[in-house]
Design an enzyme around this catalytic site. Structure first.
Site, PDB file in Angstrom:
ATOM      1  N   MET A  37      31.482 -64.352  88.247  1.00 51.81           N
ATOM      2  CA  MET A  37      32.007 -63.224  89.005  1.00 51.81           C
ATOM      3  C   MET A  37      30.855 -62.462  89.669  1.00 51.81           C
ATOM      4  SD  MET A  37      35.358 -61.959  87.053  1.00 51.81           S
ATOM      5  CE  MET A  37      34.573 -60.990  85.799  1.00 51.81           C
ATOM      6  N   HIS A  44      23.466 -66.299  83.529  1.00 46.52           N
ATOM      7  CA  HIS A  44      24.076 -67.209  84.506  1.00 46.52           C
ATOM      8  C   HIS A  44      23.080 -68.275  84.941  1.00 46.52           C
ATOM      9  CE1 HIS A  44      26.334 -63.324  85.394  1.00 46.52           C
ATOM     10  NE2 HIS A  44      27.328 -64.148  85.114  1.00 46.52           N
TER      11      HIS A  44
HETATM   12  P1  AMP Z   1      30.910 -63.897  84.355  1.00 45.25           P
HETATM   13  O1  AMP Z   1      30.218 -63.794  85.677  1.00 45.25           O
HETATM   14  O2  AMP Z   1      30.685 -62.738  83.469  1.00 45.25           O
HETATM   15  O3  AMP Z   1      32.354 -64.302  84.476  1.00 45.25           O
HETATM   16  O4  AMP Z   1      30.187 -65.102  83.603  1.00 45.25           O
HETATM   17  C1  AMP Z   1      30.123 -66.396  84.171  1.00 45.25           C
HETATM   18  C2  AMP Z   1      29.710 -67.363  83.095  1.00 45.25           C
HETATM   19  O5  AMP Z   1      28.418 -67.013  82.608  1.00 45.25           O
HETATM   20  C3  AMP Z   1      30.652 -67.351  81.873  1.00 45.25           C
HETATM   21  O6  AMP Z   1      30.875 -68.683  81.453  1.00 45.25           O
HETATM   22  C4  AMP Z   1      29.871 -66.545  80.872  1.00 45.25           C
HETATM   23  O7  AMP Z   1      30.186 -66.876  79.527  1.00 45.25           O
HETATM   24  C5  AMP Z   1      28.448 -66.933  81.200  1.00 45.25           C
HETATM   25  N1  AMP Z   1      27.513 -65.917  80.710  1.00 45.25           N
HETATM   26  C6  AMP Z   1      27.508 -64.600  81.027  1.00 45.25           C
HETATM   27  N2  AMP Z   1      26.539 -63.959  80.328  1.00 45.25           N
HETATM   28  C7  AMP Z   1      25.928 -64.882  79.548  1.00 45.25           C
HETATM   29  C8  AMP Z   1      24.879 -64.841  78.600  1.00 45.25           C
HETATM   30  N3  AMP Z   1      24.240 -63.722  78.303  1.00 45.25           N
HETATM   31  N4  AMP Z   1      24.533 -66.006  77.995  1.00 45.25           N
HETATM   32  C9  AMP Z   1      25.188 -67.159  78.275  1.00 45.25           C
HETATM   33  N5  AMP Z   1      26.188 -67.264  79.161  1.00 45.25           N
HETATM   34  C10 AMP Z   1      26.558 -66.142  79.800  1.00 45.25           C
END
Ligand code: AMP
Length: 302
Positions: A37, A44
Site C-alpha cells: 500500500m 517492503h
Molecule cells: P503494506 O504496505 O503494509 O500492506 O505491506 C505490504 C507487505 O509488506 C505485506 O505483506 C506486509 O506484511 C509486508 N511488511 C510490512 N512491514 C513489514 C516488516 N516490518 N517486515 C516484513 N514485512 C513487512
C-alpha cells in the site's frame, strides 16, 4: 533481471501490465510479485530483494485498497509517498511498479466476487477488531494475483493473519502461485517497521519498541504458565506503556489461528498483538514455536 542499471517501468493500467507480463512469460521468465500500500520502507524492500533473488522479473504494486479499511479516517490518514517509493524500488532492483487506480482494480465496482472458506482463520484478532478487513484483503490480493499471474507472491510475517489467510486462498482456489513469507524486519530498537510509524509522536516512537520487549518477555515464560496467564501478563505489560492501549495479546495455534490452552498443545505457536499508540494502531507478532517442516518462510539472504 535484478539489474540496477535497468530502468524500472511504471505502469498504471491492467491492459499495459498484462502485455508486459505476457511477453516476459512467453520468454520463459519467472515473475515475483509484492503487493503493497506504499509508504515503502526497508521491510517492503526486504520482500523486493527476496523477489529479485528468486525470480527473473520483480513486480511491486502500490494500491491503497479502499475495501480493506473499516474506518474511512484510517484510509484518509494512510501515508502516501509515491516519488520516494519509486526511487527506493528502482534502487532495490524492481523491474515493474504497478500503480493502478481504484477503477482499474475494480472495473465492475467494489463488491467482492470471490468467496473463500477461511475455516476460522479470520475470526480472531484483526478479524475480530477490524470487521470486513480480511474480506477486502482477499478481494484485492485475489484480483492482483489474477492480473500479475506471478510464480511467487511475497508477503511479510509482520501481518501473520494476513499471510495465513492468503495461503489458504491460494490453496483453496488452486492458484498456481506459491507464497513466500519474509520474517519481520525491525528497526535496531526492535520496533517492527511499518508505514504507520511515521505518524507516531516522538514520545510514542520512543516507547513503541517495548511492544517487542513484551513479546520476548512472554516468550521466555511460555513453558511456565498457561496461555491464559501469559496473555493476561502480556496485556498488563503493554498497558503499562504510557499512552498505549492494547487491543489484544493472543497466543494462537499457528496453523489454525484458534486459541490454545498451553503452548505444548501444538507444534506451531504465534503470539500476536495490536496496540493503540495515541491514534496510531500498531501490530506485531512473534513465533514462539515453529515446525521444522514449514517451507513457506524464505531463507535469509546472504
Ligand atoms: P503494506 O504496505 O503494509 O500492506 O505491506 C505490504 C507487505 O509488506 C505485506 O505483506 C506486509 O506484511 C509486508 N511488511 C510490512 N512491514 C513489514 C516488516 N516490518 N517486515 C516484513 N514485512 C513487512
Amino acid at each position: 533481471m535484478a539489474n540496477n542499471n535497468q530502468s524500472m517501468q511504471v505502469i498504471e493500467t491492467v491492459a499495459q501490465l498484462q502485455k508486459v507480463i505476457d511477453s516476459h512469460i512467453a520468454a520463459g521468465r519467472t515473475v515475483g510479485f509484492t503487493p503493497t500500500m506504499g509508504a515503502l520502507h526497508d521491510g517492503h524492500m526486504t520482500l523486493i530483494r527476496h523477489s529479485v533473488h528468486e525470480n527473473d522479473v520483480t513486480v511491486c504494486s502500490i494500491f491503497v485498497n479502499p475495501t480493506q479499511f473499516n474506518e474511512a479516517t484510517d484510509l484518509d490518514k494512510y501515508p502516501r509517498t509515491p516519488e520516494a517509493d519509486a526511487s527506493m524500488l528502482k534502487k532495490n532492483g524492481a523491474d515493474i511498479l504497478f500503480m493502478p487506480s481504484v477503477a482499474e482494480v475494480y472495473p465492475n465496482g467494489k463488491k467482492a466476487t470471490v468467496t473463500v472458506d477461511l475455516e476460522g482463520l479470520d475470526e480472531q484478532m484483526e478479524g475480530a477488531f477490524r470487521p470486513g478487513h480480511f474480506a477486502g484483503v482477499v478481494q484485492v490480493v485475489h484480483r492482483l494475483v489474477e492480473i500479475v499471474t506471478p510464480d511467487r507472491l511475497y508477503m511479510g510475517q509482520k501481518d501473520f493473519q494476513q499471510f495465513s489467510i492468503i495461503a489458504k486462498m491460494l490453496h483453496n482456489l488452486q492458484m498456481e502461485t506459491s507464497l513466500r513469507v519474509v520474517p519481520i524486519v525491525r528497526a535496531p530498537s526492535g520496533l517492527a517497521l511499518s508505514s504507520r510509524n511515521v505518524r507516531l509522536s516522538p514520545e510514542h516512537r520512543a516507547a513503541a519498541p517495548q511492544i517487542h520487549e513484551v513479546l520476548k518477555a512472554v516468550n521466555s515464560r511460555k513453558y511456565r504458565y498457561s496461555v491464559a496467564d501469559l496473555q493476561d501478563y502480556g496485556m498488563a505489560q503493554l498497558a503499562l506503556i504510557k499512552d498505549f492501549r492494547p487491543e489484544y495479546f493472543m497466543i494462537a495455534d499457528g496453523h489454525t489461528l484458534r486459541p490454545i490452552a498451553d503452548v505444548r498443545d501444538t507444534d506451531y505457536v504465534v503470539a500476536c498483538v495490536a496496540v493503540w499508540a495515541g491514534d496510531v494502531r500498531l501490530i506485531d507478532n512473534m513465533i514462539y514455536k515453529k515446525p521444522r517442516s514449514l517451507q513457506i518462510f524464505v531463507p535469509p539472504l546472504l
